[in-house]
Design a protein around this motif. Structure first.
Motif, PDB file in Angstrom:
ATOM      1  N   PRO A  25       3.882  21.719 -11.087  1.00 14.84           N
ATOM      2  CA  PRO A  25       3.110  20.595 -11.625  1.00 14.84           C
ATOM      3  C   PRO A  25       2.734  19.586 -10.549  1.00 14.84           C
ATOM      4  O   PRO A  25       3.451  19.406  -9.562  1.00 14.84           O
ATOM      5  N   ILE A  26       1.626  18.919 -10.757  1.00 15.34           N
ATOM      6  CA  ILE A  26       1.190  17.851  -9.862  1.00 15.34           C
ATOM      7  C   ILE A  26       1.959  16.596 -10.252  1.00 15.34           C
ATOM      8  O   ILE A  26       1.821  16.085 -11.361  1.00 15.34           O
ATOM      9  N   LEU A  27       2.791  16.119  -9.320  1.00 16.75           N
ATOM     10  CA  LEU A  27       3.641  14.962  -9.570  1.00 16.75           C
ATOM     11  C   LEU A  27       3.350  13.804  -8.631  1.00 16.75           C
ATOM     12  O   LEU A  27       3.893  12.717  -8.806  1.00 16.75           O
ATOM     13  N   MET A  28       2.506  14.037  -7.643  1.00 15.48           N
ATOM     14  CA  MET A  28       2.157  13.000  -6.673  1.00 15.48           C
ATOM     15  C   MET A  28       0.648  13.033  -6.432  1.00 15.48           C
ATOM     16  O   MET A  28       0.080  14.102  -6.214  1.00 15.48           O
ATOM     17  N   VAL A  29       0.051  11.848  -6.461  1.00 13.66           N
ATOM     18  CA  VAL A  29      -1.387  11.730  -6.200  1.00 13.66           C
ATOM     19  C   VAL A  29      -1.589  10.599  -5.209  1.00 13.66           C
ATOM     20  O   VAL A  29      -0.977   9.534  -5.335  1.00 13.66           O
ATOM     21  N   ALA A  30      -2.442  10.832  -4.229  1.00 11.52           N
ATOM     22  CA  ALA A  30      -2.804   9.788  -3.269  1.00 11.52           C
ATOM     23  C   ALA A  30      -4.322   9.653  -3.257  1.00 11.52           C
ATOM     24  O   ALA A  30      -5.040  10.655  -3.281  1.00 11.52           O
TER      25      ALA A  30
END
Length: 93
Positions: A25-30
Motif C-alpha cells: 500500500p501507498i503510505l507515504m506521499v511527497a
C-alpha cells in the motif's frame, strides 16, 4: 470528477517496485516544492534501485484514496499507518 492533482494524468511520478510489483500500500506521499512533482511510496525502502516512474493516472488507478491528498501543497508530505487510516499532513523542513 475532474482530475484533482496539479500535475496531469500523463505526468510521471515516483513510486517503488514494492508498490507496483508487490502491491504494497501507498503510505507515504511527497509533493516536492522545487518542481511540484509527486512521490507515492510504501515507506519500506528509500533505495534508489527500488524507485520507478509511473504516470499520475496509473498511480491513482492503483489507489483512488490518493485523491484525498490531491490538494497537498508543494513542500508538504502526507503519511498514514495503513490504507484504512487518515492521512497526516506536514510541511517538509
Amino acid at each position: 470528477m475532474d482530475w484533482p492533482f496539479d500535475q496531469a494524468r500523463n505526468v510521471m511520478a515516483v513510486t517503488t517496485h514494492q508498490v507496483i510489483d508487490k502491491k504494497l500500500p501507498i503510505l507515504m506521499v511527497a509533493h516536492y516544492e522545487d518542481d511540484h512533482s509527486w512521490a507515492f511510496t510504501c515507506g519500506t525502502t528509500n533505495k534508489s534501485e527500488d524507485l520507478m516512474l509511473v504516470s499520475m493516472g496509473n498511480i491513482v488507478n492503483l489507489d483512488a484514496s490518493l485523491k484525498e491528498i490531491s490538494d497537498l501543497p508543494p513542500g508538504w508530505s502526507a503519511t498514514r499507518k495503513s490504507i484504512n487510516d487518515q492521512w497526516v499532513r506536514e510541511k517538509d523542513e
